[in-house]
Design a protein around this motif. Structure first.
Motif, short mmCIF file in Angstrom:
data_model
loop_
_atom_site.label_atom_id
_atom_site.label_comp_id
_atom_site.label_asym_id
_atom_site.label_seq_id
_atom_site.Cartn_x
_atom_site.Cartn_y
_atom_site.Cartn_z
N GLY A 76 0.95 2.58 3.61
CA GLY A 76 0.49 3.95 3.38
C GLY A 76 1.59 5.00 3.33
O GLY A 76 1.31 6.19 3.36
N VAL A 77 2.85 4.58 3.24
CA VAL A 77 3.96 5.54 3.17
C VAL A 77 4.00 6.17 1.77
O VAL A 77 3.68 5.51 0.78
N ARG A 78 4.37 7.45 1.68
CA ARG A 78 4.54 8.11 0.37
C ARG A 78 6.00 8.56 0.25
O ARG A 78 6.49 9.29 1.12
N ILE A 79 6.69 8.11 -0.80
CA ILE A 79 8.09 8.53 -1.02
C ILE A 79 8.25 9.01 -2.45
O ILE A 79 7.79 8.36 -3.38
N LYS A 80 8.88 10.19 -2.59
CA LYS A 80 9.06 10.76 -3.93
C LYS A 80 10.41 11.47 -3.97
O LYS A 80 10.81 12.11 -2.98
N GLU A 81 11.15 11.37 -5.12
CA GLU A 81 12.41 12.10 -5.33
C GLU A 81 13.35 11.95 -4.13
O GLU A 81 13.83 12.94 -3.57
N SER A 82 13.62 10.71 -3.73
CA SER A 82 14.42 10.49 -2.51
C SER A 82 15.32 9.27 -2.64
O SER A 82 15.08 8.39 -3.48
N ILE A 83 16.34 9.23 -1.78
CA ILE A 83 17.21 8.06 -1.65
C ILE A 83 17.07 7.56 -0.21
O ILE A 83 17.28 8.33 0.73
N THR A 137 0.82 -1.22 0.00
CA THR A 137 0.00 0.00 0.00
C THR A 137 0.85 1.27 0.00
O THR A 137 0.31 2.38 -0.05
N ALA A 138 2.18 1.13 0.10
CA ALA A 138 3.05 2.31 0.06
C ALA A 138 3.14 2.79 -1.39
O ALA A 138 3.17 1.99 -2.32
N LYS A 139 3.19 4.11 -1.58
CA LYS A 139 3.27 4.67 -2.94
C LYS A 139 4.66 5.29 -3.14
O LYS A 139 5.06 6.17 -2.38
N LEU A 140 5.40 4.80 -4.15
CA LEU A 140 6.78 5.22 -4.38
C LEU A 140 6.95 5.81 -5.78
O LEU A 140 6.37 5.29 -6.74
N GLY A 141 7.75 6.86 -5.87
CA GLY A 141 8.13 7.40 -7.17
C GLY A 141 7.49 8.75 -7.43
O GLY A 141 6.63 9.19 -6.67
N PRO A 142 7.95 9.44 -8.49
CA PRO A 142 9.07 9.01 -9.33
C PRO A 142 10.43 9.26 -8.67
O PRO A 142 10.50 9.93 -7.65
N ASN A 143 11.49 8.72 -9.30
CA ASN A 143 12.89 9.00 -8.91
C ASN A 143 13.20 8.65 -7.46
O ASN A 143 13.65 9.49 -6.68
N VAL A 144 12.95 7.39 -7.12
CA VAL A 144 13.21 6.92 -5.76
C VAL A 144 14.14 5.71 -5.82
O VAL A 144 13.98 4.83 -6.66
N SER A 145 15.16 5.69 -4.93
CA SER A 145 16.02 4.52 -4.77
C SER A 145 15.89 4.00 -3.35
O SER A 145 16.06 4.77 -2.39
N ILE A 146 15.60 2.71 -3.22
CA ILE A 146 15.43 2.08 -1.91
C ILE A 146 16.58 1.07 -1.73
O ILE A 146 16.74 0.16 -2.56
N GLY A 147 17.38 1.24 -0.67
CA GLY A 147 18.58 0.42 -0.47
C GLY A 147 18.30 -0.93 0.16
O GLY A 147 17.14 -1.28 0.45
N PRO A 148 19.37 -1.70 0.42
CA PRO A 148 19.22 -3.05 0.98
C PRO A 148 18.55 -3.03 2.36
O PRO A 148 18.79 -2.13 3.17
N ARG A 149 17.70 -4.03 2.61
CA ARG A 149 17.10 -4.31 3.92
C ARG A 149 16.30 -3.13 4.49
O ARG A 149 16.11 -3.01 5.69
N VAL A 150 15.84 -2.25 3.62
CA VAL A 150 15.00 -1.13 4.08
C VAL A 150 13.59 -1.68 4.33
O VAL A 150 13.14 -2.58 3.64
N HIS A 151 12.91 -1.12 5.35
CA HIS A 151 11.56 -1.57 5.67
C HIS A 151 10.61 -0.37 5.51
O HIS A 151 10.77 0.63 6.20
N ILE A 152 9.65 -0.51 4.60
CA ILE A 152 8.72 0.60 4.37
C ILE A 152 7.30 0.14 4.69
O ILE A 152 6.80 -0.85 4.14
#
Length: 442
Positions: free
Chosen positions: A345-352, A327-342
């Motif tokens: 309902g999280v919203r991530i945009k233009e982020s590392i 249910t988390a919404k990602l993008g555009p331009n997002v990089s998610i690294g190893p073993r990250v827990h999201i």
């Protein structure tokens, strides 16, 4: 778009041989990349899921003639050991060596110091790439121009706005022949909006004599030395050991001390790239660089990117070991690294988001770098301010004060539930329990 390697004119029956050097600098200079460089040297920082320096390697691997790559800098050898092992496995046809300077010698001083190693096997020419550059590295096109013009040097150039041009090395060139007529590093007044991208191809017969005469000029007229910026003042005016020719080693930089001389040679050309280009100087500039590399990967149909869906707005890179709630919404331009827990309902945009971080349910992360092992609480909002895609700056002015447009959380930072963090740089191991804006949190 796959480029065909240029057909090479054999010299004396043998195809010309080509090597490559990647300049990585060293630990004392990386102050503008703090707080991220406190944990990891800038060349190894992950952008679009790969260390910055790996993007250079991927480009070099597409030039069939390159069999040997040198990384030149003054970091400790141990710093690049794992990367070199990985690169040697990923690109088995390329031999990779790290050459460590005994002290900061400058971009040209390092090349000259290791000239015997670079010249071993008598290569005809070699590429020089600055590691902190983000671009598509059209190296085969540079090679073709070099061949067609029988050049001594080719540099990569790009157009920027007139206002920002004077922050870079400016090139005056003949539009028809592409010959460099004049080169000035960071001129005081506007001369051209074609700037140096920090990617070069040099003939070995041209570059080393040019550096040598720059060193000679320095020793004959030491008082006329141009003092560099304060960030490397300590290392600028040292008189080094005399080498076997009785010359003293000093900080000699390609941009300030050598290129304008080569421009007088009539065999210096510029390849103007219409593709993306950006410097990765400050920590915040990793976010636009991340976007540029991800967009390029998306255009070329890279398998590495997450498949688009209702909640994945491409381009998005998710490491296979990361857990992202559907249910988390990602993008555009997002990089998610190893073993990250999201969480949900999280919203991530233009982020590392760097490895081992956790973003709890319903948090919002925009224009931000989330440091290693950091935790963002539920309903928290961590955001920076978007800057125009063609801007080469990552700072903005708020209430008369210059602040970082990208919010950066260092290693192991915590943001409490429902806390809002805006345009802040947060040093490692800090807990943010109240709303903060436009601050550096020490």
């Amino acid at each position: 778009m796959s480029l065909q390697p240029p057909t090479l004119r054999p010299k004396g029956g043998n195809a010309p041989s080509t090597k490559a050097v990647i300049l990585v600098g060293g630990p004392s200079r990386g102050t503008r990349f703090r707080p991220l460089s406190m944990e990891l040297p800038k060349p190894l920082f992950p952008v679009a899921g790969h260390p910055i320096i790996e993007h250079c390697f991927r480009a070099l691997a597409k030039v069939p003639e390159i069999k040997e790559v040198f990384i030149v800098g003054y970091y400790d050898e141990a710093v690049f050991r794992d990367f070199i092992k990985d690169a040697s496995n990923a690109f088995p046809h390329i031999s990779v060596k790290y050459l460590r300077e005994y002290e900061a010698l400058g971009t040209a001083g390092g090349l000259y110091h290791f000239r015997d190693v670079i010249l071993k096997g008598r290569p005809d020419r070699f590429f020089v790439l600055n590691a902190d550059v983000c671009c598509s590295f059209p190296l085969n096109e540079m090679l073709k121009l070099f061949e067609d013009k029988d050049a001594e040097a080719v540099m990569l150039g790009t157009r920027v706005s007139n206002e920002s041009a004077t922050n870079f090395g400016c090139i005056v060139s003949d539009a028809h022949t592409k010959r460099v007529l004049h080169y000035v590093e960071k001129p005081e007044s506007h001369i051209s909006n074609l700037i140096n991208c920090g990617v070069y191809l040099f003939s070995t017969e041209c570059i080393f004599p040019a550096i040598r005469s720059a060193i000679k000029r320095r020793t004959e007229r030491p008082r006329l030395l141009s003092y560099p910026s304060s960030e490397n003042l300590e290392s600028s005016f040292f008189q080094g050991e005399e080498d076997e020719d009785g010359e003293k080693n000093e900080v000699i930089r390609l941009e300030q001390d050598v290129l304008s001389d080569i421009a007088d040679s009539k065999q210096f050309f510029v390849l103007e790239t219409k593709d993306f280009w950006r410097q990765i100087k400050t920590a915040g500039s990793a976010v636009p660089a991340n976007a540029l590399y991800l967009m390029k990967a998306h255009q070329t149909g890279s398998e590495e990117l997450a498949a688009p869906s209702a909640n994945i707005i491409p381009p998005v890179f998710i490491h296979p070991t990361a857990h992202v709630d559907p249910t988390a919404k990602l993008g555009p331009n997002v990089s998610i690294g190893p073993r990250v827990h999201i969480g949900a309902g999280v919203r991530i945009k233009e982020s590392i988001v760097l490895e081992d971080s956790e973003i709890r349910h319903d948090a919002c992360v925009l224009y931000t770098i989330v440091g290693w092992h950091s935790k963002i609480g539920s309903w928290a909002r961590v955001e920076g301010t978007p800057t125009p895609i063609n801007s080469h700056s990552t700072s903005i002015v708020k209430n008369g004060v210059k602040v970082q447009s990208i919010t950066i959380l260092g290693k192991e930072c915590g943001v409490g539930d429902e806390v809002r963090v805006q345009n802040c740089v947060c040093l490692p191991y800090k807990e943010l329990k109240r709303d903060v804006a436009n601050e550096v949190i020490m």
